[in-house]
Design a protein around this motif. Structure first.
Motif, PDB file in Angstrom:
ATOM      1  N   ASN A   1     -11.430 -28.256  26.674  1.00 47.54           N
ATOM      2  CA  ASN A   1     -10.301 -27.640  27.382  1.00 47.54           C
ATOM      3  C   ASN A   1      -9.229 -27.094  26.429  1.00 47.54           C
ATOM      4  OD1 ASN A   1      -9.430 -26.857  29.952  1.00 47.54           O
ATOM      5  ND2 ASN A   1      -7.893 -28.473  29.994  1.00 47.54           N
ATOM      6  N   ARG A   2      -9.634 -26.764  25.211  1.00 52.34           N
ATOM      7  CA  ARG A   2      -8.715 -26.141  24.237  1.00 52.34           C
ATOM      8  C   ARG A   2      -8.972 -24.634  24.285  1.00 52.34           C
ATOM      9  NH1 ARG A   2     -10.155 -30.031  19.211  1.00 52.34           N
ATOM     10  NH2 ARG A   2      -8.901 -28.530  18.024  1.00 52.34           N
ATOM     11  N   LYS A   3      -8.457 -24.025  25.346  1.00 57.02           N
ATOM     12  CA  LYS A   3      -8.887 -22.673  25.686  1.00 57.02           C
ATOM     13  C   LYS A   3      -8.343 -21.619  24.731  1.00 57.02           C
ATOM     14  CE  LYS A   3      -9.750 -23.891  30.459  1.00 57.02           C
ATOM     15  NZ  LYS A   3      -9.412 -23.696  31.885  1.00 57.02           N
ATOM     16  N   THR A   4      -7.131 -21.792  24.251  1.00 57.15           N
ATOM     17  CA  THR A   4      -6.591 -20.814  23.301  1.00 57.15           C
ATOM     18  C   THR A   4      -7.417 -20.807  22.026  1.00 57.15           C
ATOM     19  OG1 THR A   4      -4.356 -21.065  24.186  1.00 57.15           O
ATOM     20  CG2 THR A   4      -4.567 -20.153  21.966  1.00 57.15           C
ATOM     21  N   GLU A   5      -7.786 -21.983  21.553  1.00 54.54           N
ATOM     22  CA  GLU A   5      -8.612 -22.060  20.351  1.00 54.54           C
ATOM     23  C   GLU A   5     -10.015 -21.504  20.620  1.00 54.54           C
ATOM     24  OE1 GLU A   5      -7.428 -26.021  18.052  1.00 54.54           O
ATOM     25  OE2 GLU A   5      -7.230 -26.209  20.221  1.00 54.54           O
ATOM     26  N   ALA A   6     -10.509 -21.718  21.844  1.00 49.85           N
ATOM     27  CA  ALA A   6     -11.816 -21.162  22.204  1.00 49.85           C
ATOM     28  C   ALA A   6     -11.769 -19.639  22.188  1.00 49.85           C
ATOM     29  CB  ALA A   6     -12.243 -21.662  23.581  1.00 49.85           C
ATOM     30  N   ILE A   7     -10.700 -19.062  22.715  1.00 51.08           N
ATOM     31  CA  ILE A   7     -10.543 -17.601  22.712  1.00 51.08           C
ATOM     32  C   ILE A   7     -10.573 -17.072  21.282  1.00 51.08           C
ATOM     33  CG2 ILE A   7      -8.860 -15.750  23.090  1.00 51.08           C
ATOM     34  CD1 ILE A   7      -8.062 -17.172  25.683  1.00 51.08           C
ATOM     35  N   ASN A   8      -9.828 -17.718  20.402  1.00 48.48           N
ATOM     36  CA  ASN A   8      -9.770 -17.263  19.007  1.00 48.48           C
ATOM     37  C   ASN A   8     -11.140 -17.363  18.330  1.00 48.48           C
ATOM     38  OD1 ASN A   8      -7.029 -16.748  19.254  1.00 48.48           O
ATOM     39  ND2 ASN A   8      -6.438 -18.788  18.538  1.00 48.48           N
ATOM     40  N   ALA A   9     -11.859 -18.453  18.623  1.00 49.66           N
ATOM     41  CA  ALA A   9     -13.179 -18.635  18.004  1.00 49.66           C
ATOM     42  C   ALA A   9     -14.165 -17.585  18.511  1.00 49.66           C
ATOM     43  CB  ALA A   9     -13.703 -20.037  18.297  1.00 49.66           C
ATOM     44  N   TYR A  10     -14.156 -17.340  19.817  1.00 44.77           N
ATOM     45  CA  TYR A  10     -15.057 -16.327  20.375  1.00 44.77           C
ATOM     46  C   TYR A  10     -14.724 -14.934  19.835  1.00 44.77           C
ATOM     47  CZ  TYR A  10     -16.841 -19.689  23.820  1.00 44.77           C
ATOM     48  OH  TYR A  10     -17.437 -20.756  24.436  1.00 44.77           O
ATOM     49  N   ARG A  11     -13.431 -14.667  19.663  1.00 46.16           N
ATOM     50  CA  ARG A  11     -13.025 -13.358  19.129  1.00 46.16           C
ATOM     51  C   ARG A  11     -13.597 -13.159  17.715  1.00 46.16           C
ATOM     52  NH1 ARG A  11      -7.788 -13.983  19.198  1.00 46.16           N
ATOM     53  NH2 ARG A  11      -7.447 -13.094  21.267  1.00 46.16           N
ATOM     54  N   GLU A  12     -13.523 -14.226  16.912  1.00 47.43           N
ATOM     55  CA  GLU A  12     -14.050 -14.132  15.548  1.00 47.43           C
ATOM     56  C   GLU A  12     -15.577 -13.986  15.556  1.00 47.43           C
ATOM     57  OE1 GLU A  12     -12.373 -13.848  12.708  1.00 47.43           O
ATOM     58  OE2 GLU A  12     -10.561 -13.777  13.939  1.00 47.43           O
ATOM     59  N   ALA A  13     -16.234 -14.661  16.500  1.00 50.07           N
ATOM     60  CA  ALA A  13     -17.690 -14.539  16.602  1.00 50.07           C
ATOM     61  C   ALA A  13     -18.081 -13.103  16.935  1.00 50.07           C
ATOM     62  CB  ALA A  13     -18.232 -15.492  17.667  1.00 50.07           C
ATOM     63  N   LEU A  14     -17.355 -12.497  17.853  1.00 51.32           N
ATOM     64  CA  LEU A  14     -17.693 -11.136  18.282  1.00 51.32           C
ATOM     65  C   LEU A  14     -17.388 -10.103  17.206  1.00 51.32           C
ATOM     66  CD1 LEU A  14     -16.456 -11.416  21.960  1.00 51.32           C
ATOM     67  CD2 LEU A  14     -18.828 -11.169  21.191  1.00 51.32           C
ATOM     68  N   LYS A  15     -16.401 -10.372  16.359  1.00 52.59           N
ATOM     69  CA  LYS A  15     -16.140  -9.467  15.241  1.00 52.59           C
ATOM     70  C   LYS A  15     -17.336  -9.391  14.310  1.00 52.59           C
ATOM     71  CE  LYS A  15     -11.093 -10.049  14.829  1.00 52.59           C
ATOM     72  NZ  LYS A  15     -10.033 -10.634  13.964  1.00 52.59           N
TER      73      LYS A  15
ATOM     74  N   LEU B   1      -9.200 -13.573  31.255  1.00 49.03           N
ATOM     75  CA  LEU B   1      -8.802 -13.413  32.661  1.00 49.03           C
ATOM     76  C   LEU B   1      -8.022 -14.637  33.133  1.00 49.03           C
ATOM     77  CD1 LEU B   1      -8.878 -11.971  35.378  1.00 49.03           C
ATOM     78  CD2 LEU B   1     -11.142 -12.964  35.770  1.00 49.03           C
ATOM     79  N   GLU B   2      -8.516 -15.812  32.788  1.00 51.26           N
ATOM     80  CA  GLU B   2      -7.826 -17.041  33.185  1.00 51.26           C
ATOM     81  C   GLU B   2      -6.423 -17.108  32.573  1.00 51.26           C
ATOM     82  OE1 GLU B   2      -8.634 -21.856  32.821  1.00 51.26           O
ATOM     83  OE2 GLU B   2     -10.300 -20.437  32.643  1.00 51.26           O
ATOM     84  N   LYS B   3      -6.312 -16.598  31.362  1.00 51.50           N
ATOM     85  CA  LYS B   3      -5.016 -16.589  30.673  1.00 51.50           C
ATOM     86  C   LYS B   3      -4.120 -15.455  31.160  1.00 51.50           C
ATOM     87  CE  LYS B   3      -3.199 -16.470  25.925  1.00 51.50           C
ATOM     88  NZ  LYS B   3      -3.537 -16.173  24.511  1.00 51.50           N
ATOM     89  N   ALA B   4      -4.681 -14.538  31.951  1.00 49.87           N
ATOM     90  CA  ALA B   4      -3.972 -13.352  32.444  1.00 49.87           C
ATOM     91  C   ALA B   4      -3.519 -12.443  31.306  1.00 49.87           C
ATOM     92  CB  ALA B   4      -2.782 -13.745  33.318  1.00 49.87           C
ATOM     93  N   ASP B   5      -4.330 -12.405  30.234  1.00 51.91           N
ATOM     94  CA  ASP B   5      -4.061 -11.487  29.130  1.00 51.91           C
ATOM     95  C   ASP B   5      -4.824 -10.193  29.418  1.00 51.91           C
ATOM     96  OD1 ASP B   5      -3.704 -10.112  26.784  1.00 51.91           O
ATOM     97  OD2 ASP B   5      -4.231 -11.764  25.462  1.00 51.91           O
ATOM     98  N   PHE B   6      -4.265  -9.398  30.325  1.00 54.03           N
ATOM     99  CA  PHE B   6      -5.002  -8.240  30.833  1.00 54.03           C
ATOM    100  C   PHE B   6      -5.106  -7.114  29.804  1.00 54.03           C
ATOM    101  CE2 PHE B   6      -3.306 -10.284  34.715  1.00 54.03           C
ATOM    102  CZ  PHE B   6      -4.521 -10.629  35.267  1.00 54.03           C
ATOM    103  N   GLU B   7      -4.137  -7.001  28.927  1.00 51.76           N
ATOM    104  CA  GLU B   7      -4.213  -5.971  27.903  1.00 51.76           C
ATOM    105  C   GLU B   7      -5.402  -6.227  26.980  1.00 51.76           C
ATOM    106  OE1 GLU B   7      -1.470  -4.046  24.320  1.00 51.76           O
ATOM    107  OE2 GLU B   7      -0.547  -5.363  25.825  1.00 51.76           O
ATOM    108  N   GLU B   8      -5.536  -7.468  26.526  1.00 52.65           N
ATOM    109  CA  GLU B   8      -6.660  -7.814  25.657  1.00 52.65           C
ATOM    110  C   GLU B   8      -7.980  -7.781  26.432  1.00 52.65           C
ATOM    111  OE1 GLU B   8      -8.700  -8.666  22.257  1.00 52.65           O
ATOM    112  OE2 GLU B   8      -6.573  -8.147  22.460  1.00 52.65           O
ATOM    113  N   LEU B   9      -7.939  -8.195  27.700  1.00 58.50           N
ATOM    114  CA  LEU B   9      -9.147  -8.208  28.514  1.00 58.50           C
ATOM    115  C   LEU B   9      -9.711  -6.799  28.699  1.00 58.50           C
ATOM    116  CD1 LEU B   9     -11.234  -9.593  30.303  1.00 58.50           C
ATOM    117  CD2 LEU B   9      -9.591  -9.476  32.204  1.00 58.50           C
ATOM    118  N   GLU B  10      -8.842  -5.830  28.925  1.00 59.07           N
ATOM    119  CA  GLU B  10      -9.319  -4.453  29.101  1.00 59.07           C
ATOM    120  C   GLU B  10     -10.018  -3.963  27.835  1.00 59.07           C
ATOM    121  OE1 GLU B  10      -7.658   0.009  30.297  1.00 59.07           O
ATOM    122  OE2 GLU B  10      -6.353  -1.745  30.548  1.00 59.07           O
ATOM    123  N   LYS B  11      -9.428  -4.255  26.666  1.00 66.09           N
ATOM    124  CA  LYS B  11     -10.046  -3.847  25.398  1.00 66.09           C
ATOM    125  C   LYS B  11     -11.386  -4.564  25.191  1.00 66.09           C
ATOM    126  CE  LYS B  11      -5.574  -3.191  23.055  1.00 66.09           C
ATOM    127  NZ  LYS B  11      -4.704  -3.739  21.982  1.00 66.09           N
TER     128      LYS B  11
END
Length: 575
Positions: free
Chosen positions: A334-348, A365-375
């Motif tokens: 349930n460390r979702k912010t860290e999960a987001i960062n890790a997945y972002r690095e994996a996709l790079k 989407l869960e974080k409601a970061d719609f600007e990043e989600l669209e990209k």
């Protein structure tokens, strides 16, 4: 707990050279043994016609020509061989087998014949016969190491391990002690349950290269698997004296501590092993996942497991898999912010995993970061243009970012996939309906929302929005009233639904009833500029002008950019 040790040397136990190139068999003027000149010319013509058709890829014509040649001269070994070769290329294995047998009967000293027979027999799973054919190749060409390896492997396929060992012994006699042969013999002896003989084989390599820690490690593995823990540990410790970073030796020590149920020491050794970048990252990840079930019984293991995952990432900084597995662990914790960062690095590092894109977008989407989600959704669609989930993420994010044209493009693109998953289709129609409304394309908005309701007639969000859009346009107000009433039946204390129903009543001219429902909405949430404005409008229609202005002023404090509210408070608008 079962921890699989990592082998020092990864060799294919059953490696068969699949398709060796064969030299063409030159026709040795079989016509010389044909006394009749006319018959000899007929044979030559048929044979060379077959060769020409074979080169052109006309195999059926080549076979017919060879049959003609063999009718003229049945004793042609080369013609039978060519027939076998063509049949083999067409996977007509039984016919190929019969033809090569005929060729060998007629000419028993041609190594190419035996080589082809071995390949045909391998395909027919006649492994012993394949091995015997390869032994003939060895007889005719004793300096060809591939023939020895292939013969031994055929015996291994046939589970005739002692015969395979005989072939390896012959190799060793001819070519000397070699790593590949010794390690194959070691594996066979272990398969036969003869660890002492396997040990003797590995010691040959150690004698040749006493400073090569790989061979020491293989010996330690045999000791470990044979229950000779003391001998194995002594070797691992000796390796680590000169190579303290040797991950393979640390794996061996971890396996030893596992057998002794010393978890702390085991995890410490595994973490040290994971630092060695020479060890394949997939092997490390597999070990990590095999250990995860232990967390259910012992939560204290969470930190060492996370430490191991972070070590994998640090040892392989350019590998996406290390970041991906870390993201999975963060998400599970349930460390979702860290999960987001890790997945972002994996996709790079590697954008080819849809699972990672889906997890990443879902968390955004869960974080409601719609600007990043669209990209993210846009980038994901480059690699996965047929995944409806990514179209949905893009459409929803674009709508929230007020990029309504982009939302429509993504929504229509997702629906064009004709997914069998109606839940996604319904969501796409819903967001399309909202986007078309904001683009003032009301017919398309209504059409999309109608289709959403066809798929899910009880979708309260769609019923509420559709009713509200109709009320704003003062169209189909009775239909709007029915849809809005349906939402209140399901959730009578929903502030948004109460306001929509009140606003529909307002547009129907039922101001007192409208006031009642909008007041109930405000009782639940008095911080909505829209609902406060609606109350002001209702009170204005009830000739309570000053009270109406009070509500409009409250709404203006929340939404100070509204030109309409400013005009209403200043008396510039007559409703």
């Amino acid at each position: 707990m079962k921890l699989t040790p990592i082998p020092f040397v990864l060799l294919a136990f059953l490696s068969l050279a699949a398709c060796k190139s064969r030299k063409a068999v030159v026709q040795e003027k079989p016509a010389k043994s044909i006394e009749n000149e006319r018959v000899r010319l007929q044979f030559d013509q048929a044979f060379f016609n077959a060769e020409r058709q074979k080169v052109l890829g006309n195999y059926d014509e080549a076979i017919e020509a060879l049959k003609e040649a063999l009718e003229i001269y049945p004793q042609s070994a080369s013609a039978h061989y060519e027939m076998a070769d063509i049949y083999f290329s067409q996977e007509r294995l039984n016919q190929a087998y019969q033809s090569i047998q005929e060729a060998i009967k007629l000419e028993q000293e041609n190594l190419y014949f035996y080589d082809l027979k071995a390949q045909i027999c391998h395909a027919l799973k006649k492994h012993t016969e394949a091995a015997e054919a390869l032994k003939e190749v060895i007889r005719l060409q004793p300096g060809n190491p591939d023939a020895y390896f292939d013969a031994a492997n055929e015996y291994i396929y046939a589970k005739k391990y002692n015969d395979a060992l005989d072939i390896y012994d012959r190799m060793e006699e001819r070519f000397g002690v070699g790593e590949e042969v010794i390690l194959q013999k070691e594996k066979i002896y272990l398969q036969l349950g003869k660890p002492d003989k396997a040990i003797a084989e590995v010691k040959k390599l150690i004698k040749l290269a006493p400073t090569d820690s790989r061979y020491q490690g293989i010996l330690a593995e045999i000791y470990m698997s044979s229950g000779k823990m003391k001998e194995a540990v002594a070797i691992y410790q000796e390796i680590l004296k000169t190579e303290p970073e040797n991950g393979f030796a640390h794996f061996g020590m971890a396996e030893y501590y596992r057998s002794q149920n010393k978890k702390e020491e085991m995890f410490s050794e595994l973490n040290l092993a994971f630092r060695d970048s020479r060890i394949n990252i997939e092997n490390k990840i597999n070990i990590l996942f095999n250990l995860l079930p232990l967390l259910e019984r012992d939560p204290s293991l969470k930190k060492p497991l996370f430490d191991m995952a972070e070590t994998i990432r640090d040892a392989h900084p350019e590998e996406a898999a290390g970041y991906g597995v870390l993201g999975d662990l963060y998400l599970a914790d349930n460390r979702k912010t860290e999960a987001i960062n890790a997945y972002r690095e994996a996709l790079k590092r590697d954008p080819s995993s849809f699972q990672v894109w889906n997890q990443y977008c879902s968390l955004l989407l869960e974080k409601a970061d719609f600007e990043e989600l669209e990209k993210a959704a846009e980038e994901g669609l480059i690699s996965f243009p047929n995944q409806i989930e990514l179209y949905y993420y893009k459409a929803l994010a674009a709508y929230q970012n007020k990029h309504y044209d982009v939302c429509v493009e993504a929504g229509e693109g997702g629906l064009a996939l004709y997914s069998t998953d109606d839940s996604y289709n319904a969501q796409l129609y819903t967001v399309l309906g909202d986007a078309y409304h904001n683009l003032e394309k009301h017919d398309k908005s209504d059409e999309a929302l109608e289709k959403a309701l066809e798929l899910n007639p009880n979708n309260l969000y769609v019923l509420n929005n559709y009713a509200y859009y109709l009320s704003l346009r003062k169209e189909n107000l009775e239909k709007a009233k029915q849809m809005s009433a349906k939402t209140l039946e399901a959730e009578p204390n929903n502030s948004s639904y109460l306001d929509t129903y009140g606003w529909v009543l307002y547009n129907l001219g039922q101001y007192e009833e409208a006031k009642n429902f909008i007041q109930r909405s405000l009782n639940l949430n008095n911080n909505s500029a829209e609902v406060l404005e609606h109350m002001g409008d209702v009170l204005y229609k009830l000739d309570q002008v000053e009270e109406a202005k009070n509500y409009w002023r409250k709404a203006l404090q929340i939404n100070p950019e509204s030109r309409t509210l400013k005009d209403k408070t200043e008396g510039k608008i007559n409703l």
